[in-house]
Design an enzyme around this catalytic site. Structure first.
Site, PDB file in Angstrom:
ATOM      1  N   CYS A 179     -11.832 -33.335  12.335  1.00  7.96           N
ATOM      2  CA  CYS A 179     -10.690 -33.408  13.313  1.00  7.96           C
ATOM      3  C   CYS A 179      -9.541 -32.760  12.484  1.00  7.96           C
ATOM      4  O   CYS A 179      -8.275 -32.818  12.494  1.00  7.96           O
ATOM      5  CB  CYS A 179     -10.363 -34.612  13.692  1.00  7.96           C
ATOM      6  SG  CYS A 179     -11.470 -35.569  14.763  1.00  7.96           S
ATOM      7  N   ASP A 202       2.205 -39.996   9.332  1.00  6.39           N
ATOM      8  CA  ASP A 202       0.898 -40.247   9.741  1.00  6.39           C
ATOM      9  C   ASP A 202       0.269 -40.841   8.524  1.00  6.39           C
ATOM     10  O   ASP A 202      -0.080 -40.175   7.545  1.00  6.39           O
ATOM     11  CB  ASP A 202       0.280 -38.848  10.047  1.00  6.39           C
ATOM     12  CG  ASP A 202      -1.475 -39.261  10.306  1.00  6.39           C
ATOM     13  OD1 ASP A 202      -1.732 -40.522  10.012  1.00  6.39           O
ATOM     14  OD2 ASP A 202      -1.957 -38.181  10.876  1.00  6.39           O
ATOM     15  N   LYS A 204      -9.207 -48.274  10.789  1.00 11.48           N
ATOM     16  CA  LYS A 204      -9.487 -47.832   9.418  1.00 11.48           C
ATOM     17  C   LYS A 204      -9.081 -48.770   8.235  1.00 11.48           C
ATOM     18  O   LYS A 204      -9.532 -48.553   7.115  1.00 11.48           O
ATOM     19  CB  LYS A 204      -8.714 -46.390   9.201  1.00 11.48           C
ATOM     20  CG  LYS A 204      -9.143 -45.261  10.144  1.00 11.48           C
ATOM     21  CD  LYS A 204      -8.569 -44.079   9.659  1.00 11.48           C
ATOM     22  CE  LYS A 204      -8.703 -43.133  10.945  1.00 11.48           C
ATOM     23  NZ  LYS A 204      -9.940 -42.456  11.164  1.00 11.48           N
ATOM     24  N   HIS A 241      -4.092 -33.604  10.753  1.00 17.29           N
ATOM     25  CA  HIS A 241      -5.394 -34.215  11.543  1.00 17.29           C
ATOM     26  C   HIS A 241      -4.911 -33.530  13.023  1.00 17.29           C
ATOM     27  O   HIS A 241      -3.777 -33.269  13.177  1.00 17.29           O
ATOM     28  CB  HIS A 241      -5.469 -35.651  11.674  1.00 17.29           C
ATOM     29  CG  HIS A 241      -6.356 -36.260  12.540  1.00 17.29           C
ATOM     30  ND1 HIS A 241      -6.372 -36.475  13.885  1.00 17.29           N
ATOM     31  CD2 HIS A 241      -7.481 -36.623  12.247  1.00 17.29           C
ATOM     32  CE1 HIS A 241      -7.604 -36.990  14.395  1.00 17.29           C
ATOM     33  NE2 HIS A 241      -8.215 -37.206  13.447  1.00 17.29           N
ATOM     34  N   GLN A 254      -4.529 -42.534   7.016  1.00 17.65           N
ATOM     35  CA  GLN A 254      -5.499 -42.276   5.735  1.00 17.65           C
ATOM     36  C   GLN A 254      -4.802 -43.046   4.540  1.00 17.65           C
ATOM     37  O   GLN A 254      -5.462 -43.212   3.695  1.00 17.65           O
ATOM     38  CB  GLN A 254      -5.923 -40.979   5.558  1.00 17.65           C
ATOM     39  CG  GLN A 254      -6.769 -40.353   6.764  1.00 17.65           C
ATOM     40  CD  GLN A 254      -7.958 -41.204   6.709  1.00 17.65           C
ATOM     41  OE1 GLN A 254      -8.476 -41.777   5.925  1.00 17.65           O
ATOM     42  NE2 GLN A 254      -8.862 -40.577   7.959  1.00 17.65           N
TER      43      GLN A 254
END
Lengths: 150, 409
Positions: free
Chosen positions: B365, B199, B225, B122, B202
């Site tokens: 993104c 990261d 999220k 991202h 997600q």
């Protein structure tokens, strides 16, 4: 079919038809001007190959890729500017762009009648996110018609 | 076993009609919807407990402080960290990554240093490093991807080497859904003495996360999220590293002592939380994590495997469809990025919206990734706990209808 009607508010028949057949598809081998535009965010892309004779756009070959609205809008623009003087094209692009950039829901009557060809695009003003699809070609034409590089 | 229809009844927004249709929300990789339990936790805070934290001796302040601290404990539990002092609240994943870049990064990188990321990232895990290497004269290297959107690890030995100081990688690609085998990459990074940042924006909402097992140094994710409000996120950090790192923003709440001449910093994690934090956000995050843990993260992953496989199989029957990312469901999270012939993603997005279906269209993104895969944009459907096979059936029907609509078939 209320939903299709709602969708039809954006995708009018003329827009769908022109998105499939934008026209202006006859190659020009000796273009005087090549004007290109790209929105890297979505891949909408346009190329106008133009013949100029005494500052009049006498011939256009249109290459266009992207969403239906962008393709149709590029096609409408071609019809608006063909056989027009460069200065008049600038002025029409300005008038059309300014309609979408103004917040007030002003009268849709354009000073230059020829702009009414593009009337099916006007309701897209209510769909904020798709305005850029309408305007890519018009901004590209407006910003580059006088440019020496294009 | 996840009962999606029962879960959906906890989400007021899912009762909304969009363009005269029941809302089908398939844009969960962008942000999730919020259950009534989370909404009420925030409302209750403002109606009965609102006060600033860590500074008042009055009842409201003590209650607010207690809730805020318990939110950190809950986050620690959620990612299996033994120490809630390793949890820093930020605005989201982006700020968490920037915090590491601007503190640890500035203090530890020089012209001989290399940062390793992947081609799947991202923008939030690309841009901070691009800026940091300009300041520190260090280098940025990418682990490449294969055609199917999985990482090509064949040259990992050369990419991660003795010059590597930081390996910052996404657990799950937001663009195409690839799940990376981060444990192996973390091990390789540790073997050369590099620091690791995951990261998890997600992955944390969709599958169990265990920082003890992963042995990563940093892990970042966003609240919004995973059912929590926007504006609250998490940076988990190795406590020893956090203690050695310079402060991030300076001001109130992060100090130990201030004189007119100089200041000293509070202990970790407060050193990294200058100013009044997003207290209501933290309380919403606590409630969201409790909601998810009550369902079980393993069960959530199982549910997403089931509906993603179901969607994938049906989508493969659509003539000419191109699905980005890995075919193997074990390597794919609950999202499907795709392009269909003759219908631009933006047109598909507008068409589906007219049927009440929300998907994401564009570059997600992750511009370099989508471009590398030969496109400028794609349509993306991303699923969560409240999504059902019935919704996927309607989604497939409407994709087929869109092809007729735009191609006049």
């Amino acid at each position: 079919m209320s939903n299709y009607n709602k969708l039809g508010f954006v995708y009018k028949k003329e827009i769908l038809d022109r998105s499939i057949k934008p026209g202006f598809d006859k190659l020009i081998s000796n273009a005087d001007k090549l004007i290109t535009g790209l929105n890297p965010f979505c891949g909408d892309e346009v190329k106008y190959h133009i013949n100029l004779k005494e500052n009049i756009l006498t011939n256009i070959y249109l290459e266009v890729e992207g969403c239906a609205i962008h393709k149709a809008s590029s096609s409408f623009l071609s019809d608006v500017i063909i056989n027009e003087k460069v200065l008049e094209v600038q002025s029409m692009c300005e008038e059309f762009i300014s309609y979408f950039n103004k917040n007030n829901d002003e009268n849709k009557q354009f000073k230059n009648d020829k702009l009414n060809i593009a009337n099916p695009l006007l309701d897209i003003k209510s769909n904020q996110i798709r305005i850029k699809c309408v305007l890519l070609s018009w901004n590209t034409m407006h910003n580059n018609l006088f440019s020496k590089n294009q | 076993m996840i009962d999606s229809e029962k879960i959906a009844s906890d989400f007021p927004i899912l009762k909304r009609k969009i363009n005269n249709n029941n809302l089908i929300y398939f844009d969960n990789a962008a942000t999730s919807q919020k259950p009534i339990q989370v909404i009420e936790s925030i409302t209750n805070f403002y109606t009965s407990t609102n006060a600033n934290i860590h500074r008042g001796v009055h009842t409201l302040s003590m209650e607010a402080t207690n809730l805020y601290d318990r939110a950190k404990e809950r986050v620690a539990e959620f990612i299996n960290s033994t120490d809630s002092e390793s949890i820093i609240f930020t605005r989201g994943t982006t700020e968490s990554i920037n915090l590491v870049a601007e503190t640890w990064g500035r203090a530890n990188l020089d012209e001989n240093s290399e940062i390793v990321i992947t081609e799947l990232e991202h923008h939030s895990n690309i841009v901070p490093w691009q800026e940091l290497i300009k300041e520190t004269n260090s280098k940025l290297k990418y682990i490449p991807i294969n055609n199917d959107g999985t990482l090509d690890l064949s040259n990992l030995d050369q990419i991660i080497n003795s010059n590597t100081k930081l390996v910052s990688i996404t657990h799950v690609s937001n663009g195409i859904g690839t799940i990376n085998n981060i444990k192996n990459i973390i091990k390789q990074a540790k073997d050369v003495g590099a620091i690791t940042l995951i990261d998890a924006a997600q992955s944390a909402p969709h599958m169990p996360i265990d920082v003890n097992d992963l042995e990563c140094d940093f892990l970042a994710f966003s609240g919004h999220k995973l059912l929590a409000p926007t504006g609250i996120g998490v940076l988990y950090g190795n406590k020893k590293l956090l203690e050695e790192m310079p402060a991030y923003q300076k001001g109130g709440d992060m100090i130990l002592e201030v004189t007119y001449q100089k200041s000293s910093w509070a202990d970790v994690p407060f050193k990294f939380e200058a100013g009044t934090p997003n207290i209501a956000g933290a309380i919403g995050l606590k409630s969201a994590i409790e909601y998810l843990m009550n369902l079980s993260m393993a069960e959530i992953r199982n549910h997403e495997i089931e509906i993603t496989e179901y969607a994938y199989e049906q989508m493969m029957n659509i003539n000419g469809i191109e699905i980005l990312g890995p075919e193997n469901i074990d390597e794919r999270a609950g999202l499907i990025s795709f392009n269909i012939p003759g219908v631009h993603p933006h047109d598909l997005g507008t068409f589906l919206d007219s049927k009440g279906i929300a998907i994401r269209t564009g570059h997600h993104c992750a511009m370099p990734l989508i471009k590398k895969l030969g496109s400028h944009s794609s349509a993306r459907a991303s699923f969560y706990i409240y999504n059902t096979k019935k919704e996927i059936d309607k989604f497939i029907t409407e994709i087929n209808n869109s092809m007729k609509y735009f191609n006049h078939v």
